[in-house]
Write a protein that holds these residues in place. Structure first.
Motif, PDB file in Angstrom:
ATOM      1  N   GLY A  89     -19.158   2.031   2.364  1.00  0.00           N
ATOM      2  CA  GLY A  89     -17.697   2.468   2.236  1.00  0.00           C
ATOM      3  C   GLY A  89     -16.997   2.267   3.584  1.00  0.00           C
ATOM      4  O   GLY A  89     -17.554   2.213   4.684  1.00  0.00           O
ATOM      5  N   THR A  90     -15.818   2.121   3.416  1.00  0.00           N
ATOM      6  CA  THR A  90     -14.553   1.935   4.415  1.00  0.00           C
ATOM      7  C   THR A  90     -13.760   2.719   4.362  1.00  0.00           C
ATOM      8  O   THR A  90     -12.890   2.560   3.218  1.00  0.00           O
ATOM      9  CB  THR A  90     -14.500   0.320   4.624  1.00  0.00           C
ATOM     10  N   GLN A  91     -12.998   3.261   5.481  1.00  0.00           N
ATOM     11  CA  GLN A  91     -11.985   4.160   5.413  1.00  0.00           C
ATOM     12  C   GLN A  91     -10.755   3.359   5.305  1.00  0.00           C
ATOM     13  O   GLN A  91     -10.448   2.689   6.223  1.00  0.00           O
ATOM     14  CB  GLN A  91     -11.826   5.359   6.284  1.00  0.00           C
ATOM     15  N   VAL A  92      -9.804   3.798   4.287  1.00  0.00           N
ATOM     16  CA  VAL A  92      -8.389   3.079   4.239  1.00  0.00           C
ATOM     17  C   VAL A  92      -7.464   4.354   4.396  1.00  0.00           C
ATOM     18  O   VAL A  92      -7.477   5.326   3.606  1.00  0.00           O
ATOM     19  CB  VAL A  92      -8.303   2.364   3.000  1.00  0.00           C
ATOM     20  N   THR A  93      -6.513   4.184   5.194  1.00  0.00           N
ATOM     21  CA  THR A  93      -5.342   5.389   5.324  1.00  0.00           C
ATOM     22  C   THR A  93      -4.245   4.693   5.365  1.00  0.00           C
ATOM     23  O   THR A  93      -4.073   3.928   6.225  1.00  0.00           O
ATOM     24  CB  THR A  93      -6.008   6.284   6.602  1.00  0.00           C
ATOM     25  N   VAL A  94      -3.443   5.033   4.568  1.00  0.00           N
ATOM     26  CA  VAL A  94      -1.952   4.802   4.370  1.00  0.00           C
ATOM     27  C   VAL A  94      -1.059   5.715   4.919  1.00  0.00           C
ATOM     28  O   VAL A  94      -0.810   6.863   3.968  1.00  0.00           O
ATOM     29  CB  VAL A  94      -1.548   4.264   3.059  1.00  0.00           C
ATOM     30  N   SER A  95      -0.632   5.849   5.931  1.00  0.00           N
ATOM     31  CA  SER A  95       0.467   6.626   6.541  1.00  0.00           C
ATOM     32  C   SER A  95       1.361   5.977   7.438  1.00  0.00           C
ATOM     33  O   SER A  95       1.067   5.297   8.338  1.00  0.00           O
ATOM     34  CB  SER A  95      -0.453   7.896   7.224  1.00  0.00           C
TER      35      SER A  95
ATOM     36  N   LEU B 101       0.752  -1.259   0.134  1.00  0.00           N
ATOM     37  CA  LEU B 101       0.074   0.090  -0.166  1.00  0.00           C
ATOM     38  C   LEU B 101       0.680   1.312   0.084  1.00  0.00           C
ATOM     39  O   LEU B 101       2.082   1.470   0.537  1.00  0.00           O
ATOM     40  CB  LEU B 101      -0.930  -0.073   1.062  1.00  0.00           C
ATOM     41  N   LYS B 102       0.262   2.222  -0.613  1.00  0.00           N
ATOM     42  CA  LYS B 102       1.001   3.657  -0.852  1.00  0.00           C
ATOM     43  C   LYS B 102       0.102   4.720  -0.166  1.00  0.00           C
ATOM     44  O   LYS B 102      -1.129   4.613  -0.226  1.00  0.00           O
ATOM     45  CB  LYS B 102       1.232   3.636  -2.340  1.00  0.00           C
ATOM     46  N   PRO B 103       0.843   5.778   0.220  1.00  0.00           N
ATOM     47  CA  PRO B 103      -0.064   6.998   0.694  1.00  0.00           C
ATOM     48  C   PRO B 103      -1.211   7.298  -0.516  1.00  0.00           C
ATOM     49  O   PRO B 103      -2.478   7.837   0.054  1.00  0.00           O
ATOM     50  CB  PRO B 103       0.952   7.876   0.892  1.00  0.00           C
ATOM     51  N   GLU B 104      -0.850   7.105  -1.419  1.00  0.00           N
ATOM     52  CA  GLU B 104      -1.876   7.643  -2.521  1.00  0.00           C
ATOM     53  C   GLU B 104      -3.202   6.738  -2.536  1.00  0.00           C
ATOM     54  O   GLU B 104      -4.108   6.869  -3.243  1.00  0.00           O
ATOM     55  CB  GLU B 104      -1.253   7.761  -3.954  1.00  0.00           C
ATOM     56  N   ASP B 105      -3.140   5.395  -1.898  1.00  0.00           N
ATOM     57  CA  ASP B 105      -4.213   4.482  -1.670  1.00  0.00           C
ATOM     58  C   ASP B 105      -5.191   4.987  -0.827  1.00  0.00           C
ATOM     59  O   ASP B 105      -6.244   4.386  -0.700  1.00  0.00           O
ATOM     60  CB  ASP B 105      -3.698   3.226  -1.442  1.00  0.00           C
ATOM     61  N   THR B 106      -4.856   5.992  -0.024  1.00  0.00           N
ATOM     62  CA  THR B 106      -5.733   6.396   0.908  1.00  0.00           C
ATOM     63  C   THR B 106      -6.997   6.953   0.318  1.00  0.00           C
ATOM     64  O   THR B 106      -7.234   7.931  -0.609  1.00  0.00           O
ATOM     65  CB  THR B 106      -4.981   7.595   1.657  1.00  0.00           C
ATOM     66  N   ALA B 107      -8.338   6.512   0.825  1.00  0.00           N
ATOM     67  CA  ALA B 107      -9.765   6.943   0.156  1.00  0.00           C
ATOM     68  C   ALA B 107     -10.659   6.093   1.093  1.00  0.00           C
ATOM     69  O   ALA B 107     -10.277   5.224   2.061  1.00  0.00           O
ATOM     70  CB  ALA B 107      -9.560   6.458  -1.207  1.00  0.00           C
ATOM     71  N   VAL B 108     -11.830   6.393   0.675  1.00  0.00           N
ATOM     72  CA  VAL B 108     -12.995   5.577   1.149  1.00  0.00           C
ATOM     73  C   VAL B 108     -13.258   4.661  -0.083  1.00  0.00           C
ATOM     74  O   VAL B 108     -13.440   4.967  -1.099  1.00  0.00           O
ATOM     75  CB  VAL B 108     -14.041   6.322   1.314  1.00  0.00           C
ATOM     76  N   TYR B 109     -13.197   3.222   0.474  1.00  0.00           N
ATOM     77  CA  TYR B 109     -13.542   2.358  -0.482  1.00  0.00           C
ATOM     78  C   TYR B 109     -14.901   1.846  -0.659  1.00  0.00           C
ATOM     79  O   TYR B 109     -15.290   1.459   0.412  1.00  0.00           O
ATOM     80  CB  TYR B 109     -12.330   0.985  -0.258  1.00  0.00           C
ATOM     81  N   TYR B 110     -15.508   1.643  -1.760  1.00  0.00           N
ATOM     82  CA  TYR B 110     -16.986   1.276  -1.781  1.00  0.00           C
ATOM     83  C   TYR B 110     -16.979  -0.040  -2.632  1.00  0.00           C
ATOM     84  O   TYR B 110     -16.115  -0.072  -3.567  1.00  0.00           O
ATOM     85  CB  TYR B 110     -17.415   2.187  -2.466  1.00  0.00           C
ATOM     86  N   CYS B 111     -17.941  -0.984  -2.362  1.00  0.00           N
ATOM     87  CA  CYS B 111     -18.152  -2.020  -3.161  1.00  0.00           C
ATOM     88  C   CYS B 111     -19.515  -1.692  -3.892  1.00  0.00           C
ATOM     89  O   CYS B 111     -20.390  -0.857  -3.460  1.00  0.00           O
ATOM     90  CB  CYS B 111     -18.189  -3.418  -2.508  1.00  0.00           C
ATOM     91  N   LYS B 112     -19.365  -2.348  -5.139  1.00  0.00           N
ATOM     92  CA  LYS B 112     -20.727  -1.945  -5.778  1.00  0.00           C
ATOM     93  C   LYS B 112     -21.096  -3.385  -6.620  1.00  0.00           C
ATOM     94  O   LYS B 112     -20.390  -4.147  -6.860  1.00  0.00           O
ATOM     95  CB  LYS B 112     -20.594  -1.222  -7.111  1.00  0.00           C
TER      96      LYS B 112
END
Length: 116
Positions: free
Chosen positions: A109-115, A86-97
């Motif tokens: 959604g679920t929050q993913v934070t890479v830091s 994982l990279k910092p730029e992968d930080t986002a809220v992830y949603y399934c559809k």
């Protein structure tokens, strides 16, 4: 009623891994194509990965190819996103559809934070 419930997000250091899950109910999961999207504030939601109902077609965004893996378990009505390196730029809220013809369902959604 239809529900898509994501889980598995959190805070992880760069280079780490997370596995997201999306549990579905209220519809025939095995008939639906499933996708993972992500969104950061101020930007449009972007497609990360998708998988067809029968696992025959899998696609990834160029930014995650070789690092992320989408899979599904139709017996458990669940789709997964394994995220490695994982990279910092992968930080986002992830949603399934879920999508089948004109029917589209989204999770919350679920929050993913890479830091570090």
């Amino acid at each position: 009623q239809v529900q898509l419930v994501e889980s598995g997000g959190g805070l992880v250091q760069p280079g780490g891994s997370l596995r997201l899950s999306c549990a579905a109910s209220g519809f025939t999961f095995s008939s639906y194509a499933m996708s993972w999207y992500r969104q950061v504030p101020g930007k449009e939601r972007e497609l990360v990965a998708s998988i067809s109902s029968d696992n025959s077609q899998i696609n990834y965004a160029n930014s995650v190819k070789g690092r992320f893996t989408i899979s599904r378990d139709n017996a458990k009505s669940t789709v997964y996103l394994q995220m490695n390196s994982l990279k910092p730029e992968d930080t986002a809220v992830y949603y399934c559809k879920a999508i089948r013809f004109t029917n589209t369902y989204w999770g919350q959604g679920t929050q993913v934070t890479v830091s570090s």
